[in-house]
Enzyme design. Structure first.
Site, short mmCIF file in Angstrom:
data_model
loop_
_atom_site.label_atom_id
_atom_site.label_comp_id
_atom_site.label_asym_id
_atom_site.label_seq_id
_atom_site.Cartn_x
_atom_site.Cartn_y
_atom_site.Cartn_z
CG ASN A 105 1.80 6.36 6.43
OD1 ASN A 105 2.76 6.22 7.18
ND2 ASN A 105 0.68 5.67 6.58
CD GLN A 114 -4.12 -2.87 4.44
OE1 GLN A 114 -3.49 -2.22 5.27
NE2 GLN A 114 -4.04 -2.62 3.15
CE1 TYR A 163 1.43 5.14 1.30
CE2 TYR A 163 2.26 3.62 -0.35
CZ TYR A 163 1.75 3.85 0.91
OH TYR A 163 1.55 2.81 1.78
NE ARG A 199 2.97 1.85 10.89
CZ ARG A 199 2.09 2.32 10.01
NH1 ARG A 199 2.37 2.38 8.72
NH2 ARG A 199 0.91 2.77 10.41
CG ASN A 240 -2.07 3.92 8.93
OD1 ASN A 240 -0.89 4.16 8.67
ND2 ASN A 240 -2.97 3.69 7.99
CD GLU A 241 -2.35 6.38 5.08
OE1 GLU A 241 -3.47 6.20 4.55
OE2 GLU A 241 -1.29 6.09 4.50
CG HIS A 252 -3.53 0.33 9.66
ND1 HIS A 252 -2.18 0.55 9.44
CD2 HIS A 252 -4.12 0.47 8.45
CE1 HIS A 252 -1.98 0.79 8.14
NE2 HIS A 252 -3.15 0.75 7.52
CG HIS A 312 -18.92 -10.04 6.24
ND1 HIS A 312 -18.45 -10.14 7.52
CD2 HIS A 312 -18.04 -10.69 5.45
CE1 HIS A 312 -17.31 -10.83 7.50
NE2 HIS A 312 -17.04 -11.17 6.26
CG ASP A 326 -14.41 -13.19 5.64
OD1 ASP A 326 -14.36 -11.98 5.98
OD2 ASP A 326 -15.46 -13.76 5.27
CD GLU A 382 1.25 2.83 5.30
OE1 GLU A 382 0.74 3.16 4.22
OE2 GLU A 382 0.59 2.49 6.29
C1 PNW Z 1 -2.45 3.56 3.01
N1 PNW Z 1 -5.41 7.13 -1.57
O1 PNW Z 1 -3.74 3.73 2.47
C2 PNW Z 1 -2.68 2.64 4.19
O2 PNW Z 1 -2.02 3.02 5.35
C3 PNW Z 1 -2.43 1.20 3.87
O3 PNW Z 1 -3.25 0.43 4.68
C4 PNW Z 1 -2.61 0.95 2.38
O4 PNW Z 1 -2.59 -0.39 2.02
C5 PNW Z 1 -1.52 1.74 1.67
O5 PNW Z 1 -1.57 3.12 2.03
C6 PNW Z 1 -1.56 1.63 0.16
O6 PNW Z 1 -2.73 2.17 -0.35
C7 PNW Z 1 -4.07 4.58 1.46
O7 PNW Z 1 -6.43 6.82 -2.24
C8 PNW Z 1 -5.25 4.33 0.81
O8 PNW Z 1 -4.82 8.22 -1.79
C9 PNW Z 1 -5.71 5.17 -0.19
C10 PNW Z 1 -4.95 6.28 -0.54
C11 PNW Z 1 -3.76 6.55 0.10
C12 PNW Z 1 -3.31 5.68 1.12
#
Ligand code: PNW
Length: 519
Positions: A330, A41, A332, A99, A188-189, A144, A61, A74, A397
């Protein structure tokens, strides 16, 4: 204990007079503050200095149209050339940790040990040394989402051989960087890694095999993780003294109503997302019981000769159980859960028997899956405390998405809310949270959303060749919060009772056990 003494202690606790030795809106001693990015990223330099192709390079690509703004990574924020600017931003934030992830194909261009790319290794050495010189601890994610393409050509994570490759890659990383890196995250996830073998063209490698490919991928990932963990324990830990975890993503699942079926649906939602990985590692050592039962029944009904959810041997169950030193989380946002059938046939979603929805009153962000639900953080942490015996949790996260404005009041509000709820989980409920990571340090490439969603505490000027970073309002908020070691009291006060009264006993695994800390 004598009842009168007990009650006095309870009262004193509620008055904050005793207990953890600090106030509810303060961070505990030795708490770690961190901010995060991921190689694909931010790094750019996708084919320079010997880096090999990975699955995201290939995905983008060959199908630019699968990315919302048809952009690619890129060059991205070009951290490969401007990592010093990232370090400066971290210093400005006052965090004690960074991290970031290693790009597997930058170190091992073929994915295998036959080629070790010297320039790639030197890049990470320079980044790690730069961080340590300003007293910032690296927390390094091995995977990741950017699998070397040659390994995807063998089937990627659905092929059990990947556990060999991953263990070897991990061994290279531990040998090269483990003298200085003390915090490791294997995956990661992983639930999103596996979903990319289910949902077609959402994420690389864009395999469409819902309810089969995802379960197989997870099976390999769990074994790959465990092998890396065992390797570290056997060959590196005595000398390097590091810790290994996994960063697990989960929504908080809130029952739609108080009905027993909705409560059961919320539980299943958590088991099919978080428990899928957490139960093997922090629980019984195997997949959650409800998952095993439902996928076995559905597979049979579909006339299959084997369950779509693979079985672990007794030996593997023993090995996986306890294979993390800390619980990376992680988190959100939250979702509402009710019982019903949804999703493709077959699929993990359908197997779970959960139908999700959003509460229209929850504030939206620029990402459609992400609504602002701070109290979900407190519930999530308490669920982990009660379900997995209060493991050390590192929030790896948490963050908010907007259009990238410098005056990012929405982000400041998001962080104030979520961090306050985390503090309640720690200081009132007794959750063992040891660190907090903001996603993200800088605005970056948001996978299939391209550059349309911004999560950074710092903005990046993508029109400028040197990609300058600029602090947003939220970066200043962070810096102050860390320097004062507390969330501003006025903000915290506003959120004191942010779990609506009627929500409080909705879920059987509800918290409020304030005396656990010192009993
Ligand atoms: C995580 N969803 O991704 C990742 O660990 C990161 O790379 C990303 O940038 C960040 O959260 C923010 O999105 C996710 O659709 C991507 O629920 C998609 C989802 C959740 C987390």
């Amino acid at each position: 204990m004598h009842l009168a003494i007990w009650m006095t202690l309870c009262m004193l606790w509620e008055m904050n007079a005793i207990g953890v030795g600090h106030e509810v809106h303060e961070f505990p001693p030795n708490f770690h503050f961190s901010a995060a990015t991921a190689a694909y990223q931010v790094e750019g330099a996708w084919n320079t200095s010997g880096k090999g192709e990975n699955i995201w390079d290939r995905f983008i690509h060959t199908h630019p149209d699968w990315i919302l703004d048809h952009q690619n990574a890129d060059i991205a924020a070009d951290s490969y050339h401007h990592y010093q600017d990232d370090i400066n931003a971290l210093v400005q934030l006052n965090v004690s940790m960074y991290r970031f992830s290693l790009s597997w194909s930058r170190i091992l261009p073929t994915g295998d040990l036959n080629v070790i790319n010297h320039d790639g290794v030197e890049y990470y050495n320079a980044l790690i040394n730069g961080l340590l010189s300003v007293k910032i601890q690296p927390m390094v994610t091995l995977y990741h989402w950017d699998l070397p393409q040659p390994l995807q050509d063998l089937g990627g994570w659905t092929n059990p051989i990947m556990a060999d490759y991953f263990e070897q890659y991990a061994s290279v990383a531990f040998s090269l960087f483990g003298d200085r890196v003390k915090w490791w995250i294997t995956f990661n996830e992983p639930s999103h890694v596996s979903s990319a073998y289910a949902d077609g063209h959402q994420f690389a490698p864009a395999v469409e095999s819902h309810g089969i490919g995802d379960y197989l991928a997870t099976h390999t990932i769990l074994q790959s993780h465990t092998r890396a963990y065992e390797l570290y324990k056997k060959q590196f830990r005595r000398k390097q003294h590091g810790q290994i975890g996994m960063a697990l993503f989960s929504f908080w699942y809130e029952p739609l109503t108080r009905s027993p079926t909705d409560i059961a649906a919320a539980e299943r939602g958590l088991e099919f997302e978080l428990g899928w990985f957490a139960n093997p590692i922090f629980g019984s050592g195997d997949y959650p019981k409800v998952m095993r039962e439902r996928v076995d029944i559905n597979s049979k009904a579909e006339g299959r000769v084997r369950s779509r959810l693979p079985y672990f041997s007794r030996d593997w169950i023993k090995r996986m159980k306890g294979s993390c030193d800390f619980f990376g989380l992680n988190h959100y946002t939250s979702t509402l859960a009710t019982t019903g059938e949804d999703g493709e046939k077959p699929s993990r979603e359908r197997d779970s028997g959960v139908v999700v929805s959003e509460d229209a009153s929850w504030p939206t962000t620029n990402s459609n899956w992400l609504r602002v639900v701070p109290w979900g953080m407190r519930k999530m942490l308490n669920y982990i405390r009660l379900k997995y015996n209060n493991p050390p949790v590192f929030i790896t996260e948490n963050g908010y998405s907007d259009e990238g404005q410098l005056n990012d009041n929405g982000r400041v509000e998001f962080y104030s809310g979520y961090i306050s709820e985390m503090l309640k989980a720690i200081n009132v409920d007794g959750c063992n949270v040891i660190g907090y990571t903001a996603w993200s340090l800088i605005d970056n490439f948001e996978w299939n959303q391209g550059y349309t969603k911004k999560f950074g505490l710092f903005s990046v000027d993508y029109s400028n060749k040197t990609r300058p970073r600029r602090a947003k309002k939220s970066a200043n908020f962070f810096q102050e919060m860390i320097s004062n070691n507390r969330v501003p009291e006025e903000i915290f006060e506003l959120l004191r009772d942010s779990v609506p009264e009627e929500n409080k006993e909705k879920h059987p695994l509800q918290f409020h056990v304030p005396f656990r800390l010192w009993m």
